[in-house]
Design an enzyme around this catalytic site. Structure first.
Site, mmCIF file in Angstrom:
data_model
loop_
_atom_site.group_PDB
_atom_site.id
_atom_site.type_symbol
_atom_site.label_atom_id
_atom_site.label_comp_id
_atom_site.label_asym_id
_atom_site.label_seq_id
_atom_site.Cartn_x
_atom_site.Cartn_y
_atom_site.Cartn_z
ATOM 1 N N ASP A 271 0.837 -1.201 0.000
ATOM 2 C CA ASP A 271 0.000 0.000 0.000
ATOM 3 C C ASP A 271 0.877 1.258 0.000
ATOM 4 O OD1 ASP A 271 -2.049 1.800 0.371
ATOM 5 O OD2 ASP A 271 -2.851 0.855 2.170
ATOM 6 N N ASP A 331 -10.157 4.213 -1.727
ATOM 7 C CA ASP A 331 -10.794 3.213 -0.852
ATOM 8 C C ASP A 331 -12.307 3.171 -1.040
ATOM 9 O OD1 ASP A 331 -8.247 3.201 0.062
ATOM 10 O OD2 ASP A 331 -8.782 3.322 2.176
HETATM 11 C C1 GLA Z 1 -5.360 2.286 2.592
HETATM 12 C C2 GLA Z 1 -5.871 1.161 1.708
HETATM 13 C C3 GLA Z 1 -6.966 0.407 2.437
HETATM 14 C C4 GLA Z 1 -6.423 -0.135 3.744
HETATM 15 C C5 GLA Z 1 -5.884 1.009 4.583
HETATM 16 C C6 GLA Z 1 -5.155 0.522 5.821
HETATM 17 O O1 GLA Z 1 -6.317 3.267 2.808
HETATM 18 O O2 GLA Z 1 -6.349 1.680 0.508
HETATM 19 O O3 GLA Z 1 -7.449 -0.644 1.633
HETATM 20 O O4 GLA Z 1 -5.409 -1.058 3.463
HETATM 21 O O5 GLA Z 1 -4.933 1.773 3.842
HETATM 22 O O6 GLA Z 1 -4.624 1.600 6.545
#
Ligand code: GLA
Length: 520
Positions: A271, A331
């Site tokens: 990520d 997200d």
């Molecule tokens: C980002 C990712 C999410 C999750 C969060 C965890 O926002 O896009 O899918 O993994 O981090 O902090």
């Protein structure tokens, strides 16, 4: 402090002059104090984290009249801010220009208020409050990381983030593994149990990343998951910290990949998060390539899931860094608008999906409570039509029968997992949007989603499906029943936010059979 310069004409020699001077000076000094008080470096600390550290941020502000400019920096990111102050009350905006990130008041040389919706207090920053600078490591020259042979169909499983967020712990992961087995989900294909962010602790003396106190021994946890016939996934970032401030793989890529392989990890979600503090977006490919190489070097088959929110046309370079799937969006949230927005963004990326490398519109929200049954069936239908990874994001232990029946609809899962690996392409007519996905057996799946708020009737024409052979029959995959095309068409009502999902079968065709088997 702004200096007050006195000219000879201002020189107060008389009593009245002195009085006037004092009044004027008093006024000037007050104005000056009010105007200057926000300028400076402010330190604020949040909650204690699971690795013993505390969340921290430095807010750098410069006030000019009522206007504020500056920056906000935490372990995970840095952003420019702008705002206003009226009296002692300030409103400061970061990424979102409509909703202030920091709102509050200047109270006795401290900032008191809410920061991203949570209460905060900031005081003048001391040297020890500063966010440590990161030593820059140049990204490697580009090359193509060889395909690892995994994810011939879109990965399926469960991920902790959508339901548990930062509160996930080892017991939750074990319980999820157990529930995948007892619910029948494992046997339906959901075979990855993925730990998302906030498992990380600190680095030990050898520099190895060890879990925080919510997790025990990851290798033992992996053994447990494997013993249930499942695979286990973990999470890291190319930055120094994940999005919640826990240490990740920057400058330790090989070491971390080796640890993951040693523990028995089968899947890595990587990520971007705080990597944005170190690298420009146009360096993303090289940065992800570094971990792609590190995973290859371990010799262990590990699915590589890129999560950089679709920056820099990831769909065109994700496979080159060894990625098996890549997030194409921000997200997802557990709402109709977020789910549909993520889905709609997939349309142009259809040519980039195929066996071994998939577009990822983010995880499933099915069963998390923010949408209706029809809306969750729509997510399952559309994710399957676009050959998206199916990673459940709900609490598997408290699933309702309806949630279970959506996630366990084998006829829909078969559309997602079809070996041809084609991503559906949409066309829209009014509120009705139709997605057609060619299948390995020469047939097709067709989904019609009603984006509007009134029930609409759709008519599906067999001729629009571009079938390579004669259609033999069709099934409604949610009603689990045969449907009849009359005169080459089929009409049905679609409720608001629901999806009509059909699978159309054709007479066996040797050409199509050859194409399907070469995709395996
Ligand atoms: C980002 C990712 C999410 C999750 C969060 C965890 O926002 O896009 O899918 O993994 O981090 O902090």
């Amino acid at each position: 402090m702004k200096k007050i310069f006195l000219t000879p004409a201002d020189n107060p020699t008389t009593f009245t002059g002195r009085l006037l001077f004092l009044l004027l000076a008093g006024l000037l000094i007050r104005t000056d104090v009010c105007a200057q008080e926000l300028t400076g470096r402010w330190a604020t600390y949040g909650k204690e984290m699971w690795n013993g550290h505390r969340e921290q941020a430095v807010i750098v502000l410069k006030q000019s009249g009522n206007s504020i400019t500056g920056s906000f920096e935490s372990l995970t990111g840095k952003t420019m801010v702008t705002g206003t102050i009226g009296g002692n009350h300030f409103e400061i905006f970061a990424w979102d220009h409509h909703k202030p990130a920091l709102v509050g008041d200047l109270v006795k040389s401290e900032l008191h208020g809410t920061m991203f919706g949570r209460p905060f207090v900031a005081r003048a920053a001391l040297p020890q409050d500063e966010i440590p600078a990161v030593e820059y490591i140049a990204p490697p020259p580009l090359h193509v990381v060889p395909y690892n042979g995994l994810a011939r169909t879109p990965p399926m499983g469960w991920n902790s983030w959508n339901h548990f967020g930062e509160d996930v712990n080892e017991a939750d992961i074990r319980a999820a593994a157990d529930a995948l087995v007892s619910s029948g989900m494992r046997d339906a294909g959901y075979n990855y149990v993925n730990i998302d962010g906030t498992w990380e602790g600190n680095r030990d003396r050898e520099g190895s990343l060890v879990p925080n106190k919510k997790f025990g021994d990851i290798a033992a946890l992996a053994d447990y998951v494997h013993s249930r016939g499942l695979k286990i996934g973990i999470y890291s970032s190319p930055g120094q910290y994940d999005c919640a401030g826990y240490p990740t793989s920057y400058a330790h890529e090989r070491q971390d990949a080796d640890s993951f392989a040693k523990w028995g990890i089968d899947y890595l979600k990587y990520d971007w998060c705080s990597a944005e503090k170190i690298y420009r977006d146009d360096q993303i490919q090289a940065v992800y390539q570094r971990m792609g190489d590190a995973l290859t070097a371990t010799g262990r088959p590990i699915v590589y899931s890129l999560c950089e929110y679709g920056k820099e046309k990831v769909q065109t370079c994700g496979a080159k860094v060894g990625g098996n799937l890549w997030r194409t969006t921000d997200d997802i949230r557990d709402s109709w608008s977020s789910m549909i927005a993520n889905l709609e963004k997939q349309a142009p990326f259809a040519p980039d999906a195929g066996p071994g490398h998939w577009n990822d519109p983010d995880m499933l929200e099915i069963g998390n409570g923010g949408m209706t049954g029809d809306e969750y069936r729509t997510q399952m239908s559309l994710w399957s039509l676009v050959a998206a990874p199916l990673l459940a994001g709900n609490d598997l232990q408290t699933m309702t029968n309806e949630t279970r029946s959506i996630l366990l609809n084998n006829e829909v899962i078969a559309i997602d997992q079809d070996l041809l690996g084609k991503q559906a392409i949409p066309y829209r007519k009014g509120d009705l949007e139709t997605w057609i996905k060619p299948l390995a057996d020469g047939g097709a799946a067709v989904g019609v989603v009603n984006l509007g708020s009134a029930t609409r009737t759709t008519t599906i024409r067999a001729s629009d499906l571009r079938l390579p052979a004669v259609m033999t029959h069709a099934r409604n995959l949610w009603a689990h029943e045969e449907v009849q095309f009359v005169g080459g068409t089929y009409s049905a009502a679609v409720a608001p936010h629901a999806t009509l999902l059909l699978r159309v079968f054709v007479a066996p065709d040797p050409v199509v059979r050859r194409e399907a088997s070469s995709a395996q």
